[in-house]
Write an enzyme that holds these catalytic residues in place. Structure first.
Site, PDB file in Angstrom:
ATOM      1  N   CYS A   6     -29.865  19.829  -8.166  1.00 38.60           N
ATOM      2  CA  CYS A   6     -28.563  19.881  -7.491  1.00 38.60           C
ATOM      3  C   CYS A   6     -28.550  21.032  -6.484  1.00 38.60           C
ATOM      4  CB  CYS A   6     -27.440  19.963  -8.520  1.00 38.60           C
ATOM      5  SG  CYS A   6     -25.838  19.483  -7.845  1.00 38.60           S
ATOM      6  N   HIS A  60     -28.752  15.118 -11.973  1.00 40.61           N
ATOM      7  CA  HIS A  60     -28.925  16.071 -13.081  1.00 40.61           C
ATOM      8  C   HIS A  60     -29.772  15.452 -14.187  1.00 40.61           C
ATOM      9  CE1 HIS A  60     -26.185  19.212 -11.707  1.00 40.61           C
ATOM     10  NE2 HIS A  60     -25.595  18.221 -11.071  1.00 40.61           N
ATOM     11  N   GLU A  86     -30.982  16.859 -16.689  1.00 34.95           N
ATOM     12  CA  GLU A  86     -30.566  17.427 -17.978  1.00 34.95           C
ATOM     13  C   GLU A  86     -29.341  16.730 -18.546  1.00 34.95           C
ATOM     14  OE1 GLU A  86     -29.980  18.647 -15.067  1.00 34.95           O
ATOM     15  OE2 GLU A  86     -28.103  19.758 -15.002  1.00 34.95           O
TER      16      GLU A  86
END
Lengths: 247, 199
Positions: B79, B181, B183
């Site tokens: 990001c 993202h 994660e």
């Protein structure tokens, strides 16, 4: 293609999960850790956890609880309840939140909302708005003359990232959403909208997305109390030709 | 040792959790001395470009991070960590990035008046190579942003579709950036980070 989301909304009282009806009648549902793990294994699109007593009790959601909840959680997590300062937001993000949901302070302190957007970015700030049957702001913690459209316009001025709208009259009832209210409330919103209140079956999610300006449907009771899973809702969307995450 | 750059913006906890799950040891990189101790860098971040650029300047990390990038050592920006690779960003006010990949971070202009931020799950037009090995074309990743990296340099890049094509992933040598993202993208995201750790 961006998918429409089905988002379980988990309410807690500071310690354990509960489900309300019209934000009043409460039913306890046990540990937030267990609830989160169940949703994690179900690969839900996102999760919203709201501490509904935080504002009333003048505290923020416990960051240690957030840390524990988020430990095995690899999906986006929005945390809300009693947030009044950027420092609280920073603590919650550190503990594992991705976005924060702000309700009461967005009505009382627009300067704080502007500051939060500046520091953390618009994408981090979700404004939660509870609306009663008369389409007025519902907030038992304060009395405000602000109308819902004015509040929504004000939050657009603050350039917030997302709206979480809840129809309190339908909340927890599992009797189907009020589509005309949903359409009316979301018509003027130019940001992504999560809409919650009254979903009784997966087809209700289809109706909401097809009839109102809604990107994501917040669902709670039917996941707690019926056989329906988030995937049932997403399958219903896909079957209706609405992009959703097929598994 | 994996280094995770921490300049106090964003969801650093989420990255730590993922690395814990993958059972790798990591170091929080907050200074040039920290950076010297690691051989792979992950730079996560959410927030505004201008704020992050200022914090990067103030942390004193910027010159050492720039030489790390110039040496083409393994880097994964997520990001903001991807967007900061650009020359400039236009979020809030015009700010200077790390300048490793030519381009500017601009506000997205999706057609059909689609709302911004672009929030939610979207698939990526990737070819299954490099960090996308083992990840299907239909697998969705989680995005949450209003700005995108408008590349002005010819390097490997994959796009996502949201009322137009925008940069989802960029790769120049060992320097990689993801707008999404990993994660927060469950199985596909974990696989993506695993692929980075292996390379």
């Amino acid at each position: 293609m961006l998918k429409h989301r089905i988002i379980p909304i988990v309410l807690i009282d500071g310690f354990s999960v509960l489900k309300t009806i019209n934000f009043k009648t409460r039913r306890g549902l046990g540990s937030p850790i267990t609830v989160m793990r169940t949703y994690e294994t179900r690969n839900v699109d996102e999760m919203v956890i709201l501490d509904i007593d935080a504002s009333k009790q003048s505290r923020s959601m416990d960051k240690w609880l957030v840390q524990e909840i988020s430990q095995d959680c690899f999906m986006p997590l929005t945390i809300g309840g009693g947030i009044k300062t950027c420092y609280q937001i920073e603590e919650l993000l550190e503990a594992g939140a991705d976005k924060v949901s702000i309700n009461t302070s967005s009505i009382t302190d627009t300067a704080f909302i502007k500051e939060a957007v500046k520091v953390f970015g618009a994408q981090c700030i979700v404004i939660s708005i509870d609306v009663d049957a008369a389409a007025k702001l519902y907030n038992p913690n304060l009395s405000s003359e602000v109308t819902v459209p004015d509040h929504i316009a004000m939050m657009h001025d603050c350039d917030v990232g997302e709206f979480l709208i809840c129809d309190v009259a339908k909340e927890g009832t599992m009797e189907g959403p009020n589509l005309s209210l949903a359409t009316e409330l979301t018509a003027k919103i130019e940001k992504p909208v999560i809409y919650a209140g009254g979903v009784s079956k997966p087809a209700d999610c289809v109706d909401l997305i097809q009839n109102a300006n809604i990107n994501a449907v917040g669902v709670s009771s039917i996941f707690h109390f019926t056989d329906y899973t988030p995937q049932d809702c997403r399958n219903a969307l896909v079957a209706a030709g609405i992009p959703a995450r097929a598994m | 040792m994996i280094g995770v750059v921490d300049i106090g913006v964003g969801n650093i906890g989420s990255i730590y959790k993922l690395l814990n799950k993958l059972k790798v040891t990591y170091l929080s990189v907050e200074s040039a001395a920290d950076l010297a101790r690691v051989d792979k860098v992950i730079f996560p971040g959410v927030g505004s470009f201008a704020e992050a650029a200022t914090r990067l300047e103030n942390s004193g990390l910027k010159p050492s991070l720039q030489s790390y990038l110039a040496e083409d050592r393994p880097y994964l920006g997520i990001c903001l960590g991807m967007q900061l690779l650009a020359d400039h960003g236009e979020e809030v006010q015009r700010a200077t990035g790390l300048g490793h990949i030519q381009g500017t971070v601009k506000r997205m202009t999706p057609s059909d008046s689609l709302p911004l931020p672009h929030i939610g799950w979207n698939n990526i037009n990737h070819d299954g190579a490099a960090l996308f090995e083992g990840i299907g074309a239909e697998d969705d990743f989680y995005f949450v942003h209003s700005y995108f990296f408008d590349l002005e340099e010819d390097c490997t890049a994959f796009s996502f579709d949201y009322g137009g094509e925008f940069t989802a992933y960029v790769e120049k040598g060992n320097i990689r950036g993801a707008q999404f993202h990993p994660e927060k993208s469950q199985g596909a995201g974990i696989k993506f980070v695993e692929n980075f750790l292996k390379c």
